[in-house]
Write a protein that holds these residues in place. Structure first.
Motif, mmCIF file in Angstrom:
data_model
loop_
_atom_site.group_PDB
_atom_site.id
_atom_site.type_symbol
_atom_site.label_atom_id
_atom_site.label_comp_id
_atom_site.label_asym_id
_atom_site.label_seq_id
_atom_site.Cartn_x
_atom_site.Cartn_y
_atom_site.Cartn_z
ATOM 1 N N PRO A 191 0.947 -1.293 -0.096
ATOM 2 C CA PRO A 191 -0.003 0.217 -0.131
ATOM 3 C C PRO A 191 0.994 1.374 0.001
ATOM 4 N N PRO A 192 0.223 2.322 -0.365
ATOM 5 C CA PRO A 192 1.197 3.621 -0.556
ATOM 6 C C PRO A 192 1.252 3.933 1.013
ATOM 7 N N LYS A 193 2.507 4.627 1.204
ATOM 8 C CA LYS A 193 3.082 5.157 2.490
ATOM 9 C C LYS A 193 2.347 6.655 2.823
ATOM 10 N N ALA A 194 1.962 7.474 1.654
ATOM 11 C CA ALA A 194 1.559 8.697 1.922
ATOM 12 C C ALA A 194 0.238 8.797 1.143
ATOM 13 N N LEU A 195 -0.884 9.640 1.708
ATOM 14 C CA LEU A 195 -1.901 9.745 0.968
ATOM 15 C C LEU A 195 -1.780 11.328 0.624
ATOM 16 N N LEU A 196 -1.948 11.778 -0.419
ATOM 17 C CA LEU A 196 -1.828 13.291 -0.723
ATOM 18 C C LEU A 196 -3.132 13.542 -1.166
ATOM 19 N N PHE A 197 -3.801 14.647 -0.764
ATOM 20 C CA PHE A 197 -5.089 15.168 -1.021
ATOM 21 C C PHE A 197 -5.233 16.348 -1.829
ATOM 22 N N CYS B 99 -0.868 14.409 3.608
ATOM 23 C CA CYS B 99 -0.307 15.477 3.226
ATOM 24 C C CYS B 99 -1.475 16.515 2.009
ATOM 25 N N THR B 100 -1.354 17.512 2.014
ATOM 26 C CA THR B 100 -2.153 18.154 0.902
ATOM 27 C C THR B 100 -1.193 18.021 -0.123
ATOM 28 N N LEU B 101 -2.119 18.229 -1.532
ATOM 29 C CA LEU B 101 -1.272 18.491 -2.664
ATOM 30 C C LEU B 101 -2.204 19.216 -3.486
ATOM 31 N N SER B 102 -2.342 20.529 -3.251
ATOM 32 C CA SER B 102 -3.454 21.288 -3.887
ATOM 33 C C SER B 102 -2.720 22.625 -4.588
ATOM 34 N N ASN B 103 -3.676 22.996 -5.414
ATOM 35 C CA ASN B 103 -3.063 24.390 -6.122
ATOM 36 C C ASN B 103 -3.473 25.526 -5.142
ATOM 37 N N GLY B 104 -3.813 25.536 -4.182
ATOM 38 C CA GLY B 104 -4.145 26.727 -3.009
ATOM 39 C C GLY B 104 -2.878 26.893 -2.448
ATOM 40 N N ASN B 105 -2.486 27.977 -2.175
ATOM 41 C CA ASN B 105 -1.200 28.589 -1.605
ATOM 42 C C ASN B 105 -1.156 28.159 -0.168
ATOM 43 N N VAL B 106 -0.008 28.183 0.242
ATOM 44 C CA VAL B 106 0.144 27.268 1.629
ATOM 45 C C VAL B 106 -0.562 27.964 2.899
ATOM 46 N N ALA B 107 -0.848 29.586 3.022
ATOM 47 C CA ALA B 107 -1.381 30.177 4.054
ATOM 48 C C ALA B 107 -2.869 29.844 3.781
ATOM 49 N N LEU B 108 -3.420 29.548 2.430
ATOM 50 C CA LEU B 108 -5.018 29.368 2.541
ATOM 51 C C LEU B 108 -5.036 27.895 2.719
ATOM 52 N N LEU B 109 -4.372 26.871 2.771
ATOM 53 C CA LEU B 109 -4.277 25.513 3.001
ATOM 54 C C LEU B 109 -4.241 25.383 4.514
ATOM 55 N N HIS C 187 -9.663 25.234 9.918
ATOM 56 C CA HIS C 187 -11.093 25.442 10.054
ATOM 57 C C HIS C 187 -11.860 24.276 9.954
ATOM 58 N N ALA C 188 -11.450 23.360 9.117
ATOM 59 C CA ALA C 188 -12.246 22.138 9.040
ATOM 60 C C ALA C 188 -11.494 20.902 9.763
ATOM 61 N N ASP C 189 -10.713 21.141 10.600
ATOM 62 C CA ASP C 189 -10.036 20.079 11.281
ATOM 63 C C ASP C 189 -9.556 18.937 10.630
ATOM 64 N N LEU C 190 -8.697 19.115 9.917
ATOM 65 C CA LEU C 190 -7.812 18.248 8.735
ATOM 66 C C LEU C 190 -6.666 18.026 9.094
ATOM 67 N N PRO C 191 -6.384 16.788 9.976
ATOM 68 C CA PRO C 191 -5.118 16.590 10.497
ATOM 69 C C PRO C 191 -3.915 16.220 9.491
ATOM 70 N N PHE C 192 -3.338 17.159 8.638
ATOM 71 C CA PHE C 192 -2.264 16.762 7.785
ATOM 72 C C PHE C 192 -0.895 16.938 8.631
ATOM 73 N N SER C 193 -0.014 15.968 8.127
ATOM 74 C CA SER C 193 1.043 15.919 8.866
ATOM 75 C C SER C 193 2.161 16.879 7.933
ATOM 76 N N ARG C 194 1.781 17.164 6.703
ATOM 77 C CA ARG C 194 2.565 17.980 5.873
ATOM 78 C C ARG C 194 1.518 18.956 5.048
ATOM 79 N N THR C 195 2.000 20.094 4.809
ATOM 80 C CA THR C 195 1.179 21.090 3.742
ATOM 81 C C THR C 195 2.138 21.285 2.660
#
Length: 289
Positions: free
Chosen positions: A6-12, A146-156, A162-170
């Motif tokens: 299985p993957p070691k990381a899930l990027l969202f 981890c997030t992997l989004s086009n949103g900028n770092v401050a936004l993410l 705000h949404a209680d999303l427990p990412f270990s990396r942004t």
């Protein structure tokens, strides 16, 4: 997606996959318009009042979102990486496109400059899909999230708080000087995590994003969300038939699992609060061997 590897990381992906931008943005636009039109201290021109009384704010919200898609697509070429000083953040785009759309709809003057800035910042505080936070908390016990989004770092970071999303990396496209679907983003994210690309899985509600990640060697998890997919019905069916999506969570799969990410959690057999699902086994249509 292998049950023994299985993957070691899930990027969202975030917008649409984890958070319900349409409801929050539409509510904000309509509420702020009503406040401006009913404020005794606001000097809204008569012509603007007329146009504001007839506009569809859900349609306006979709137009605003569509400008984001066009903007990021135009900035996804790897050649843009060399133009460091030209990189424009999503925050900047949201503000500029809001001003432009208001002008196109004859609504300039509905809000002050300060109000425009505040409305543009609503993308930092989108409410999550109900399944997102509890499922991520369970998945965080077994995977790097981890997030992997086009949103900028401050936004993410604001969204995660705000949404209680427990990412270990942004991780953001901002780190790599290009927007998804540029390979720079997917390759750079795996390198940043110290993992091979095939040790990463992208979780997204958009097949175009997943196809680009797959082309870079990622594993892929599709979580269908209502009205989020950009591909047409025939393209979607072809993708499902071709089988390059490793885990496919359709809307029908979510009825017994209380949401898309709850179903992902169940397929990985993670967490104790899961209802429904089949763990890792599933069928060939659910988890590709």
């Amino acid at each position: 997606m292998s049950t023994i590897n299985p993957p070691k990381a899930l990027l969202f992906d975030v917008f649409g996959t984890l958070v319900d931008w349409r409801t929050t943005v539409t509510h904000t636009l309509s509420t702020q318009a009503a406040l401006a039109l009913n404020s005794p201290s606001a000097s809204v021109p008569t012509s603007v009042r007329l146009f504001a009384s007839t506009i569809s704010w859900p349609d306006f919200a979709q137009e605003w979102r569509d400008t984001y898609k066009s903007f990021t697509a135009s900035q996804s070429s790897p050649s843009k990486k060399a133009q460091k000083n030209a990189f424009k953040t999503v925050d900047q785009h949201h503000h500029d496109s809001l001003v432009r759309l208001l002008a196109e709809h004859n609504l300039t003057g509905l809000w002050s400059a300060d109000q425009l800035h505040a409305i543009g910042q609503i993308w930092h505080f989108i409410d999550p899909w109900l399944d997102a936070s509890p499922a991520l908390h369970d998945l965080s016990k077994s995977f790097i999230l981890c997030t992997l989004s086009n949103g900028n770092v401050a936004l993410l970071r604001d969204l995660a708080a705000h949404a209680d999303l427990p990412f270990s990396r942004t991780l953001s496209s901002e780190h790599f000087g290009a927007y998804k679907p540029s390979p720079l983003v997917y390759n750079g994210a795996a390198e940043h995590l110290g993992l091979r690309n095939d040790q990463c899985a992208l979780v997204a509600a958009h097949l175009g994003d997943l196809k680009a990640a797959r082309d870079c060697g990622y594993q892929t998890i599709y979580v269908e969300r209502f009205d989020e997919e950009d591909w047409g019905a025939e393209e979607v069916m072809a993708a499902k038939r071709e089988g390059w999506v490793d885990m496919w969570i359709g809307l029908d799969d979510q009825k017994m699992s209380l949401g898309g990410l709850a179903e992902v959690r169940g397929r990985f057999a993670v967490g104790s609060g899961y209802v429904g699902g089949r763990g890792w086994g599933g069928t060939a249509d659910q988890v590709k061997p």
